[in-house]
Motif scaffolding. Structure first.
Motif, PDB file in Angstrom:
ATOM      1  N   UNK A  39       1.189  -1.247   0.013  1.00  0.00           N
ATOM      2  CA  UNK A  39      -0.013  -0.054   0.030  1.00  0.00           C
ATOM      3  C   UNK A  39       0.702   1.227   0.010  1.00  0.00           C
ATOM      4  N   UNK A  40       1.763   1.188   0.816  1.00  0.00           N
ATOM      5  CA  UNK A  40       2.837   2.426   1.002  1.00  0.00           C
ATOM      6  C   UNK A  40       3.523   2.481  -0.323  1.00  0.00           C
ATOM      7  N   UNK A  41       3.974   1.282  -1.155  1.00  0.00           N
ATOM      8  CA  UNK A  41       4.659   1.640  -2.261  1.00  0.00           C
ATOM      9  C   UNK A  41       3.522   1.844  -3.556  1.00  0.00           C
ATOM     10  N   UNK A  42       2.178   1.769  -3.256  1.00  0.00           N
ATOM     11  CA  UNK A  42       1.306   1.947  -4.367  1.00  0.00           C
ATOM     12  C   UNK A  42       1.543   0.938  -5.483  1.00  0.00           C
ATOM     13  N   UNK A  43       1.712  -0.479  -4.966  1.00  0.00           N
ATOM     14  CA  UNK A  43       1.916  -1.650  -5.869  1.00  0.00           C
ATOM     15  C   UNK A  43       0.905  -2.745  -5.534  1.00  0.00           C
ATOM     16  N   UNK A  44       0.751  -3.602  -6.368  1.00  0.00           N
ATOM     17  CA  UNK A  44      -0.236  -4.762  -6.012  1.00  0.00           C
ATOM     18  C   UNK A  44       0.263  -5.566  -4.699  1.00  0.00           C
ATOM     19  N   UNK A  45      -0.425  -6.097  -3.981  1.00  0.00           N
ATOM     20  CA  UNK A  45      -0.080  -7.067  -2.882  1.00  0.00           C
ATOM     21  C   UNK A  45       0.982  -7.901  -3.345  1.00  0.00           C
ATOM     22  N   UNK A  46       0.664  -8.587  -4.475  1.00  0.00           N
ATOM     23  CA  UNK A  46       1.455  -9.889  -4.982  1.00  0.00           C
ATOM     24  C   UNK A  46       2.969  -9.463  -5.106  1.00  0.00           C
ATOM     25  N   UNK A  47       3.024  -8.010  -5.343  1.00  0.00           N
ATOM     26  CA  UNK A  47       4.742  -7.606  -5.823  1.00  0.00           C
ATOM     27  C   UNK A  47       5.497  -8.043  -4.455  1.00  0.00           C
ATOM     28  N   UNK A  48       4.977  -7.921  -3.383  1.00  0.00           N
ATOM     29  CA  UNK A  48       5.904  -8.246  -2.156  1.00  0.00           C
ATOM     30  C   UNK A  48       6.277  -9.801  -2.164  1.00  0.00           C
ATOM     31  N   UNK A  49       5.518 -10.478  -2.516  1.00  0.00           N
ATOM     32  CA  UNK A  49       6.003 -12.033  -2.288  1.00  0.00           C
ATOM     33  C   UNK A  49       6.738 -12.561  -3.926  1.00  0.00           C
ATOM     34  N   UNK A  50       6.477 -11.571  -5.033  1.00  0.00           N
ATOM     35  CA  UNK A  50       7.017 -11.740  -6.262  1.00  0.00           C
ATOM     36  C   UNK A  50       8.531 -11.327  -6.323  1.00  0.00           C
ATOM     37  N   UNK A  51       8.738 -10.238  -5.460  1.00  0.00           N
ATOM     38  CA  UNK A  51      10.292  -9.687  -5.672  1.00  0.00           C
ATOM     39  C   UNK A  51      11.021 -10.224  -4.402  1.00  0.00           C
ATOM     40  N   UNK A  52      10.430 -10.882  -3.361  1.00  0.00           N
ATOM     41  CA  UNK A  52      10.993 -11.118  -2.059  1.00  0.00           C
ATOM     42  C   UNK A  52      10.736 -12.530  -1.664  1.00  0.00           C
ATOM     43  N   UNK A  53      11.804 -13.249  -1.263  1.00  0.00           N
ATOM     44  CA  UNK A  53      11.276 -14.721  -0.787  1.00  0.00           C
ATOM     45  C   UNK A  53      10.574 -14.797   0.459  1.00  0.00           C
ATOM     46  N   UNK A  54      10.425 -13.809   1.162  1.00  0.00           N
ATOM     47  CA  UNK A  54       9.660 -13.879   2.527  1.00  0.00           C
ATOM     48  C   UNK A  54       9.698 -12.430   2.832  1.00  0.00           C
ATOM     49  N   UNK A  55       8.710 -12.041   3.998  1.00  0.00           N
ATOM     50  CA  UNK A  55       8.731 -10.980   4.581  1.00  0.00           C
ATOM     51  C   UNK A  55       9.948 -10.664   5.301  1.00  0.00           C
TER      52      UNK A  55
END
Length: 214
Positions: A39-55
């Motif tokens: 939300x802060x980056x104004x990007x789709x939620x799925x992008x966080x798991x696409x570009x990173x292995x984990x939180x």
């Protein structure tokens, strides 16, 4: 982590890291969640798991981002320091410029975030490696500013210097009217000539031969 092979992908990845770093500063580790970062980056939620292995991977990159930004500010400050012999007060003020900053509200927020990162790294191996890299660079900057002040630098004493400042700052941050720089300054002034003594002793002036024998 999925490698961002395109310029667009790299921009998105960096936007997520920067967003996570902002959330860390504002609310600590509990504030960093997949949805809040996206939300802060104004990007789709799925992008966080696409570009990173984990939180945890995303948080580690955010910690590194924040640490590198702090180090860059420190490098600029060190670059302004001329090489000359300095007394205890001037040397301590330079060290505190790097480690503490001012006693303003924004600086306190950054200090709190920094110490939260340090404590968290004791529990999370992925953060520990980042913190060790950042700490090594910080040691180099401290050594540089001490040498520019014509002070003796020993690695074990650098760690002692940082420990003195860290202890004073953490104690000060718990006060009702926190003034971490003032508290750290008082603690470090008592020890700076022991931890980082002047590289050359002062020339004896008006000292008798008899007194030098004792």
């Amino acid at each position: 982590m999925i490698t961002a092979t395109t310029p667009k992908g790299e921009r998105r990845r960096q936007a997520l890291v920067a967003a996570a770093a902002e959330l860390l500063l504002e609310g600590g580790f509990d504030a960093v969640r997949h949805r809040s970062v996206a939300t802060r980056a104004d990007l789709p939620l799925a992008s966080t798991t696409y570009y990173f292995e984990s939180l945890e991977d995303l948080i580690a990159r955010a910690v590194e981002f924040s640490g590198n930004a702090e180090l860059e500010a420190m490098r600029r400050r060190v670059g302004e320091v001329t090489h000359r012999r300095r007394g205890a007060e001037a040397t301590v003020d330079l060290v505190l410029d790097l480690l503490v900053g001012t006693d303003g509200h924004d600086e306190r927020g950054r200090l709190i975030a920094r110490y939260e990162r340090s404590v968290a790294s004791a529990r999370h191996p992925e953060l520990r490696d980042v913190q060790l890299r950042l700490r090594s660079q910080l040691d180099e900057l401290l050594a540089d500013v001490l040498r520019r002040s014509d002070r003796v630098v020993r690695i074990e004493q650098l760690r002692r210097l940082v420990a003195v400042v860290d202890g004073a700052v953490v104690a000060a941050l718990t006060e009702q009217d926190p003034q971490p720089r003032r508290v750290a300054r008082g603690a470090l002034l008592e020890l700076i000539d022991v931890i980082a003594p002047p590289a050359r002793g002062p020339e004896p002036v008006g000292v008798s031969v008899e007194s030098l024998r004792h």
